[in-house]
Design a protein around this motif. Structure first.
Motif, PDB file in Angstrom:
ATOM      1  N   ARG A  42       0.859  -1.175   0.000  1.00  0.00           N
ATOM      2  CA  ARG A  42       0.000   0.000   0.000  1.00  0.00           C
ATOM      3  C   ARG A  42       0.905   1.237   0.000  1.00  0.00           C
ATOM      4  N   GLY A  43       0.327   2.367   0.379  1.00  0.00           N
ATOM      5  CA  GLY A  43       1.054   3.618   0.273  1.00  0.00           C
ATOM      6  C   GLY A  43       2.303   3.666   1.130  1.00  0.00           C
ATOM      7  N   ARG A  65      -5.869   8.136  -0.577  1.00  0.00           N
ATOM      8  CA  ARG A  65      -6.131   6.733  -0.873  1.00  0.00           C
ATOM      9  C   ARG A  65      -4.854   5.908  -0.817  1.00  0.00           C
ATOM     10  N   ASN A  66      -5.035   4.606  -0.745  1.00  0.00           N
ATOM     11  CA  ASN A  66      -3.925   3.656  -0.623  1.00  0.00           C
ATOM     12  C   ASN A  66      -3.197   3.827   0.708  1.00  0.00           C
ATOM     13  N   ILE A 225       0.890  16.364  -4.461  1.00  0.00           N
ATOM     14  CA  ILE A 225      -0.270  16.634  -3.608  1.00  0.00           C
ATOM     15  C   ILE A 225      -0.466  18.135  -3.423  1.00  0.00           C
ATOM     16  N   LEU A 226       0.625  18.823  -3.081  1.00  0.00           N
ATOM     17  CA  LEU A 226       0.538  20.268  -2.852  1.00  0.00           C
ATOM     18  C   LEU A 226       0.125  21.010  -4.119  1.00  0.00           C
ATOM     19  N   GLN A 227       0.601  20.543  -5.267  1.00  0.00           N
ATOM     20  CA  GLN A 227       0.193  21.166  -6.526  1.00  0.00           C
ATOM     21  C   GLN A 227      -1.300  20.960  -6.769  1.00  0.00           C
ATOM     22  N   TYR A 252      -7.394  18.018  -1.382  1.00  0.00           N
ATOM     23  CA  TYR A 252      -6.875  17.220  -2.497  1.00  0.00           C
ATOM     24  C   TYR A 252      -7.534  15.843  -2.503  1.00  0.00           C
ATOM     25  N   THR A 253      -7.438  15.181  -3.635  1.00  0.00           N
ATOM     26  CA  THR A 253      -7.739  13.755  -3.758  1.00  0.00           C
ATOM     27  C   THR A 253      -6.509  13.110  -4.372  1.00  0.00           C
ATOM     28  N   HIS A 254      -5.940  12.133  -3.679  1.00  0.00           N
ATOM     29  CA  HIS A 254      -4.657  11.594  -4.137  1.00  0.00           C
ATOM     30  C   HIS A 254      -4.510  10.140  -3.713  1.00  0.00           C
ATOM     31  N   ARG A 255      -3.914   9.354  -4.580  1.00  0.00           N
ATOM     32  CA  ARG A 255      -3.558   7.977  -4.272  1.00  0.00           C
ATOM     33  C   ARG A 255      -2.058   7.920  -4.007  1.00  0.00           C
TER      34      ARG A 255
END
Length: 469
Positions: A42-43, A65-66, A225-227, A252-255
């Motif tokens: 996972r992440g 996510r992850n 993520i910050l971008q 944000y939405t991020h995997r």
């Protein structure tokens, strides 16, 4: 001791710190069986907690996510909740929703209750100074693998305009006015300090120039993520990063990218035990330096980059492993977190290997336990391997010569830090007899469901008495 009975734990369905707290802190491992099968990543442990901190900067909720089930995630969850952030699981098991709209000052005792277990609290400073104008940092924890001063962090925060007051109960930071962009050159490309500057500069007034920055894949993912949140960040050549401050950031939405450090640990486990492990989710791009070394030592791997089924299969192809001379370094060099599990495999190589640790001066101390298991490892103060480093004249045992192959035998092992802990598990699995490994709660900081995964690979083990007894 059969892994198919008492050892395979059910996978948790939600982030639950209490569940891991009730697990035993001692494990009995019977070695001699090759690890074979599949594990899923996972992440990254070195990204997810920092991504959670980044959510503090947003004006609305973020979705991450992850997310792995590791104790560092639980620790940061507690710290964020103490400051008024709402943290809940999303629609799927590995998603967190973080809502920072009600951020406020937290009780110092509540912060201190979490901070002793991790070094993450220092990274909350910039976001908290932007949001509420105040941050409190008590004593920091984390793995004791060498000098990890926070001076780089504090110097950077002062450069932005923060006022740091050292008191008996910890550090109190204030931002009398909006933080301002600045020019910072790090004396060493520290990952934590680079993260500190990024998390602070994005809402600071004006432009920040960061030189000698860390460029690890986890740093690049944090920048992504910050971008997404609205930051303006340019990564230039020669470890230079420019950040133009903005007035507002969104959620944000991020995997999260998969954990390349865990992937390497399983690869070394396959090598040391003569096994064959498919690491689902592992990515070639972030592991190229490790893969080159893995092949040089005599390991075999196969990359599958099929969409939806990506992973890397690692296995021992038979025959004697090869020795090598190796130096750890910041990315894109050979990562220090890859070093410890690889050293276990090198005890089975034919001849002399040299490892020069240049990142953490005390990281090779874990080899004393390997010697107690029959390995032949000699530590040196000199910079072996060719490149002088910052520890060369400071009397630290930071170079190792490993002579092999040696048959490892069972022993009592006490885990000193996260990566050493997993390396001790590898050594116990490669050894003859049953070893007892103490302090396995440290492994939970960075390896999700490690017991479940070991059981799925055919490892033979059982837990000892509970840590809270």
């Amino acid at each position: 001791m059969n892994s198919t009975s008492a050892t395979i734990l059910p996978r948790p369905l939600a982030l639950d710190a209490s569940a891991s707290a009730l697990r035993p802190d001692r494990i009995h491992v019977t070695g001699g069986t090759p690890l074979t099968g599949e594990v899923t990543l996972r992440g990254a442990k070195n990204l997810v907690p920092k991504a959670m901190v980044a959510a503090l900067l947003g004006s609305g909720p973020s979705r991450l996510r992850n997310v792995p089930q590791i104790s560092d995630v639980h620790i940061v969850t507690g710290l964020l909740e103490a400051h008024g952030v709402t943290v809940r699981t999303g629609e799927v098991r590995d998603e967190l929703v973080l809502d920072p709209t009600s951020v406020d000052k937290a009780d110092h005792a509540e912060i201190a209750a979490h901070a002793g277990e991790s070094r993450i609290p220092i990274l909350l400073c910039g976001p908290l100074l932007h949001r509420i104008g105040h941050a409190f940092i008590p004593d920091l924890g984390g793995c004791r693998i060498g000098d990890r001063p926070i001076d780089f962090h504090l110097d950077a925060l002062r450069a932005f305009g923060a006022v740091v007051d050292k008191r008996a109960d910890g550090l109190h930071l204030e931002a009398p006015q909006r933080l301002r962009g600045t020019k910072i050159t790090l004396p060493y490309p520290s990952v934590g300090s680079t993260e500190q500057v990024l998390l602070t500069a994005v809402l600071a007034e004006g432009v920040t120039e960061l030189r000698n920055a860390a460029t690890e894949p986890e740093i690049v993912d944090l920048i992504a993520i910050l971008q997404k949140m609205g930051a303006i960040i340019s990564v230039l050549d020669n470890r230079v990063i420019h950040i133009t401050g903005v007035d507002r950031l969104e959620g944000y939405t991020h995997r999260a990218l998969p954990d390349r450090l865990e992937a390497a640990s399983w690869a070394c486990a396959a090598l040391a035990t003569g096994g064959d492990i498919l690491v689902s989710g592992a990515q070639q791009g972030s592991m190229m330096t490790f893969l080159n070394v893995f092949r040089r030592v005599g390991g075999a791997f196969e990359v599958d980059d099929t969409p939806g089924a990506a992973g890397i299969r690692f296995w021992h192809p038979g025959g004697a492993l090869k020795t090598l001379a190796l130096e750890t370094d910041v990315h894109p060099g050979f990562q220090t977190d890859w070093q410890q599990p690889l050293v276990v495999a090198l005890t089975q190589a034919q001849g002399l290997s040299i490892v020069h640790e240049t990142v953490y001066e005390k990281r090779l101390g874990f080899t004393n336990a390997l010697v107690s298991m029959g390995a032949q490892v000699q530590l040196y103060r000199e910079c072996l391997g060719g490149t002088p480093c910052r520890f060369g004249q400071r009397n630290f045992m930071h170079s190792a010569v490993i002579s092999g192959p040696t048959k490892l035998h069972a022993a009592e092992l006490e885990i000193p830090d996260l990566r050493a802990g997993f390396s001790y598990l590898i050594a116990a699995l490669a050894a003859q007899g049953t070893s007892t490994v103490h302090g396995i709660s440290l492994i939970n900081r960075g390896y999700e469901d490690f017991a479940f995964k070991l059981g799925a690979l055919g490892a033979r083990f059982e837990f000892g008495e509970n840590a809270v007894d």
